[in-house]
Design a protein around this motif. Structure first.
Motif, PDB file in Angstrom:
ATOM      1  N   ARG A   1       0.907  -1.426   0.028  1.00  0.00           N
ATOM      2  CA  ARG A   1      -0.095   0.103   0.104  1.00  0.00           C
ATOM      3  C   ARG A   1       0.883   1.254   0.059  1.00  0.00           C
ATOM      4  O   ARG A   1       0.413   2.201  -0.684  1.00  0.00           O
ATOM      5  CB  ARG A   1      -0.908   0.091   1.125  1.00  0.00           C
ATOM      6  CG  ARG A   1      -2.143  -0.755   0.964  1.00  0.00           C
ATOM      7  CD  ARG A   1      -2.887  -1.181   2.143  1.00  0.00           C
ATOM      8  NE  ARG A   1      -3.308  -2.459   1.998  1.00  0.00           N
ATOM      9  CZ  ARG A   1      -4.777  -2.843   1.989  1.00  0.00           C
ATOM     10  NH1 ARG A   1      -5.540  -1.964   2.504  1.00  0.00           N
ATOM     11  NH2 ARG A   1      -5.105  -4.145   2.112  1.00  0.00           N
ATOM     12  N   LEU A   2       2.046   1.190   0.978  1.00  0.00           N
ATOM     13  CA  LEU A   2       2.907   2.378   0.840  1.00  0.00           C
ATOM     14  C   LEU A   2       3.446   2.619  -0.572  1.00  0.00           C
ATOM     15  O   LEU A   2       3.558   3.880  -0.692  1.00  0.00           O
ATOM     16  CB  LEU A   2       4.019   2.305   1.672  1.00  0.00           C
ATOM     17  CG  LEU A   2       3.534   2.324   3.266  1.00  0.00           C
ATOM     18  CD1 LEU A   2       4.623   1.909   4.239  1.00  0.00           C
ATOM     19  CD2 LEU A   2       2.834   3.574   3.663  1.00  0.00           C
ATOM     20  N   MET A   3       3.866   1.478  -1.238  1.00  0.00           N
ATOM     21  CA  MET A   3       4.374   1.589  -2.617  1.00  0.00           C
ATOM     22  C   MET A   3       3.446   1.838  -3.786  1.00  0.00           C
ATOM     23  O   MET A   3       3.770   2.115  -4.752  1.00  0.00           O
ATOM     24  CB  MET A   3       5.258   0.434  -2.763  1.00  0.00           C
ATOM     25  CG  MET A   3       6.424   0.478  -1.975  1.00  0.00           C
ATOM     26  SD  MET A   3       7.524  -1.088  -2.189  1.00  0.00           S
ATOM     27  CE  MET A   3       7.196  -1.655  -3.901  1.00  0.00           C
ATOM     28  N   LYS A   4       2.305   2.050  -3.353  1.00  0.00           N
ATOM     29  CA  LYS A   4       1.086   2.246  -4.483  1.00  0.00           C
ATOM     30  C   LYS A   4       1.645   3.276  -5.396  1.00  0.00           C
ATOM     31  O   LYS A   4       1.260   3.088  -6.748  1.00  0.00           O
ATOM     32  CB  LYS A   4      -0.171   2.177  -3.941  1.00  0.00           C
ATOM     33  CG  LYS A   4      -1.317   1.381  -4.722  1.00  0.00           C
ATOM     34  CD  LYS A   4      -2.628   1.223  -3.939  1.00  0.00           C
ATOM     35  CE  LYS A   4      -2.940  -0.133  -4.177  1.00  0.00           C
ATOM     36  NZ  LYS A   4      -4.442  -0.352  -3.417  1.00  0.00           N
TER      37      LYS A   4
ATOM     38  N   LYS B   1       5.737  -2.700 -10.732  1.00  0.00           N
ATOM     39  CA  LYS B   1       4.705  -3.897 -10.414  1.00  0.00           C
ATOM     40  C   LYS B   1       4.577  -3.994  -8.811  1.00  0.00           C
ATOM     41  O   LYS B   1       5.389  -4.879  -8.543  1.00  0.00           O
ATOM     42  CB  LYS B   1       5.037  -5.157 -11.347  1.00  0.00           C
ATOM     43  CG  LYS B   1       5.064  -5.086 -12.702  1.00  0.00           C
ATOM     44  CD  LYS B   1       4.944  -6.183 -13.273  1.00  0.00           C
ATOM     45  CE  LYS B   1       4.747  -6.162 -14.687  1.00  0.00           C
ATOM     46  NZ  LYS B   1       3.576  -5.391 -15.159  1.00  0.00           N
ATOM     47  N   VAL B   2       4.053  -3.130  -8.071  1.00  0.00           N
ATOM     48  CA  VAL B   2       4.106  -3.066  -6.674  1.00  0.00           C
ATOM     49  C   VAL B   2       3.278  -4.411  -6.097  1.00  0.00           C
ATOM     50  O   VAL B   2       4.139  -5.062  -5.322  1.00  0.00           O
ATOM     51  CB  VAL B   2       3.217  -1.798  -6.303  1.00  0.00           C
ATOM     52  CG1 VAL B   2       2.851  -1.821  -4.725  1.00  0.00           C
ATOM     53  CG2 VAL B   2       3.702  -0.573  -6.631  1.00  0.00           C
ATOM     54  N   HIS B   3       2.161  -4.492  -6.707  1.00  0.00           N
ATOM     55  CA  HIS B   3       1.465  -6.038  -6.199  1.00  0.00           C
ATOM     56  C   HIS B   3       2.482  -7.267  -6.506  1.00  0.00           C
ATOM     57  O   HIS B   3       2.526  -8.056  -5.434  1.00  0.00           O
ATOM     58  CB  HIS B   3      -0.035  -6.023  -6.872  1.00  0.00           C
ATOM     59  CG  HIS B   3      -0.520  -7.461  -6.622  1.00  0.00           C
ATOM     60  ND1 HIS B   3      -1.218  -7.664  -5.453  1.00  0.00           N
ATOM     61  CD2 HIS B   3      -0.390  -8.506  -7.364  1.00  0.00           C
ATOM     62  CE1 HIS B   3      -1.472  -9.023  -5.450  1.00  0.00           C
ATOM     63  NE2 HIS B   3      -1.076  -9.732  -6.510  1.00  0.00           N
ATOM     64  N   GLU B   4       3.077  -7.379  -7.577  1.00  0.00           N
ATOM     65  CA  GLU B   4       3.940  -8.633  -7.657  1.00  0.00           C
ATOM     66  C   GLU B   4       4.859  -8.721  -6.866  1.00  0.00           C
ATOM     67  O   GLU B   4       5.361  -9.811  -6.081  1.00  0.00           O
ATOM     68  CB  GLU B   4       4.323  -8.445  -9.203  1.00  0.00           C
ATOM     69  CG  GLU B   4       3.343  -8.927 -10.093  1.00  0.00           C
ATOM     70  CD  GLU B   4       2.271  -7.960 -10.777  1.00  0.00           C
ATOM     71  OE1 GLU B   4       2.530  -6.674 -10.065  1.00  0.00           O
ATOM     72  OE2 GLU B   4       1.446  -8.368 -11.365  1.00  0.00           O
TER      73      GLU B   4
END
Lengths: 275, 270
Positions: free
Chosen positions: B141-144, B152-155
């Motif tokens: 979330r912080l890197m969103k 690719k934050v989620h990955e």
């Protein structure tokens, strides 16, 4: 229309048309418990992966609940509807906390948080792992891990669960735990497809399908199938121990009307003969 | 082989620090790290050390665990402090040839040691009190905002989750493979460093092969559970900023102000 219907399916892993499945036809009704038998490499696991659109048939069709697996728009709906539990429990768990792992499926489906919570708790209760919800997977036994994997599938609210040799890597007590869980799912009205090497597990099914060389060898109730001891032996398949004993005794001239399938039936039968 | 790695281990609990929002914890950790590096005299360092000790006491985790996490890097602490002793300027107290120990050198060594210890303690506090999933969730979330840069934050967060999940599994497997190779007569204890490293080859190759097989099976299992990347995904646990978090942020801001004031009003000693 059957819940799952596999029609004339051919499937090969390579370009050379070395068909692993060669014109497979199979119908599975809603709420049924079907056991799939066959020796290694006969295409059972491939068939399992065709049922939830992990693989698509080269020829023929697989239809699940009126959805054809070749329609890409329906892929995830089919996978939600037909859960697949694999052999190695270690390699199916994603998260470091049990409840978070069970939540993985519904999270992928975009279910609202409160509902995920409910689903997770319910699924964990169904498999009897609720007390362990805060534990880490690597601290559980194989049977417990496999039950968590089942809970992970149940949380997606599937109508059918396919088990691909779920007990192959477990010790006897783990196998009992998992089999009891599977029977409970069937009682709850979930369609169960169980791929197994253990004949004692297959005996519990409503219907047994024996596969050989990418096709169906014989289908029927456990009693019908295991009565054909000769045929099964010819294809190097086992029968339950009780059946094997009576089969051998029948070679020595013993007569029987109905083939015993488990120890209890066998004992009763022998008692009758010996009196 | 002992598997008692204190660094990066989650210890469940109900303390104030445990209940804090993982995002807030992460941000405050960064604030603390910056503060530790921005304290230039003993007064400001003292304030931070006090704050770190307070956090540790609040976390309700035995001091033993913290000492364990320090044990891992004790060599680094020793080397840096010894080096710093010789780095001071001014009149030497003791002199060996070109090496001299000065008062400022000793000050500097103490200063650096306290800094590193604070740094390790406060970081261990985060991993001790935050479950791995909360941690990766918070990082995701912080890197969103970085999504704009096509990161690719989620990955990345997913990879971290899976890596954390499989660390114990792979450690267990390493033990098993080592035992299997020993049973076949492999010698892993004797010889020098190089020989020992070479002796690890028959352990590492099967380990890698098995890791790849696991990865494949896990991918299948994830697809079976409808994994299709981060889009449209919801989370069971929603992170929420509570009053507690606001209070903790305020306290940290106070510490921050204290450090800055001390930096201005007390002369830098070193």
């Amino acid at each position: 229309m059957s819940f799952i219907s596999v029609e004339d399916v051919k499937f090969s892993y390579d370009e050379d048309k070395n068909y692993v499945l060669n014109g497979l036809n199979l119908k599975i009704e809603k709420g049924e418990f079907v056991a799939l038998l066959g020796h290694n490499g006969c295409g059972k696991s491939t068939a399992a992966k065709l049922l939830n659109a992990m693989f698509l048939p080269d020829e023929g069709t697989v239809v699940v609940d009126n959805m054809i697996t070749s329609d890409e728009k329906l892929t995830y709906e089919i996978r939600r509807n037909v859960g697949l539990v694999l052999q190695n429990p270690d390699n199916q768990l994603v998260a470091s906390v049990i409840e978070e792992d069970v939540a993985f499926g519904p999270e992928n489906l975009g279910v609202p948080p409160e509902e995920i919570r409910e689903r997770v708790d319910k699924a964990l209760r169904t498999v009897g792992m609720y007390e362990y919800r805060k534990h880490a997977p690597h601290k559980l036994s194989g049977g417990q891990k496999q039950r968590v994997a089942i809970a992970g599938i149940l949380a997606m609210h599937p109508e059918c669960v396919v088990f691909d040799e779920p007990t192959a890597m477990l010790d006897p007590s783990g196998r009992d735990e998992v089999m009891n869980t599977i029977l409970r799912l069937k009682e709850n009205g979930i369609t169960v497809v169980l791929i197994t090497h253990y004949m004692d597990e297959a005996v519990m099914a409503d219907r047994v399908v024996v596969m050989d060389n990418g096709n169906i060898l014989t289908v029927g109730t456990p009693r019908e199938v295991f009565s054909q001891v000769h045929l099964l032996k010819k294809h190097s398949l086992d029968v339950p121990q009780a059946t094997e004993l009576i089969y051998k005794l029948s070679g020595a001239g013993l007569k029987f009307d109905e083939m015993p399938l488990n120890t209890e039936e066998c004992v009763n039968f022998l008692e009758g003969v010996l009196k | 082989m002992t598997r008692d790695i204190a660094l990066g281990q989650f210890i469940p609990g109900q303390s104030v620090i445990h209940r804090m929002d993982a995002r807030v914890k992460n941000l405050l950790l960064i604030a603390f790290i910056v503060l530790i590096f921005c304290s230039f005299n003993f007064v400001s360092l003292g304030i931070i050390t006090g704050a770190v000790i307070a956090v540790i006491l609040l976390s309700d985790i035995s001091v033993k665990m913290y000492l364990k996490s320090l044990k891992v890097i004790i060599v680094i602490i020793l080397i840096t402090s010894i080096l710093n002793i010789f780095y001071g300027s001014g009149d030497p107290i003791v002199q060996f040839g070109i090496f001299k120990i000065t008062l400022s050198g000793i000050y500097r060594a103490i200063f650096v040691t306290v800094r590193i210890i604070c740094l390790i303690l406060i970081s261990s506090c985060l991993t001790f009190t935050t479950s791995p999933t909360d941690l990766t969730d918070a990082i995701e979330r912080l890197m969103k905002p970085l999504k704009i840069l096509h990161i690719k934050v989620h990955e990345i967060a997913m990879m971290m989750t899976i890596a954390l999940r499989f660390v114990p599994t792979l450690l267990e497997e390493t033990d098993k493979i080592m035992a299997a190779q020993k049973a076949r007569g492999a010698d892993m204890e004797s010889g020098g460093m190089i020989k020992k490293i070479k002796a690890m080859t028959p352990v590492l190759i099967p380990l890698f092969v098995s890791a790849f097989r696991r990865a494949y099976e896990l991918a299948v299992a994830m697809e079976c559970r409808c994994y299709q990347g981060g889009d449209g995904r919801t989370r069971m646990k929603v992170l929420k900023i509570k009053k507690l978090d606001v209070a903790c942020i305020l306290v940290t801001v106070l510490v921050l102000a204290g450090v800055i004031l001390c930096n201005i009003f007390f002369a830098a000693k070193i």
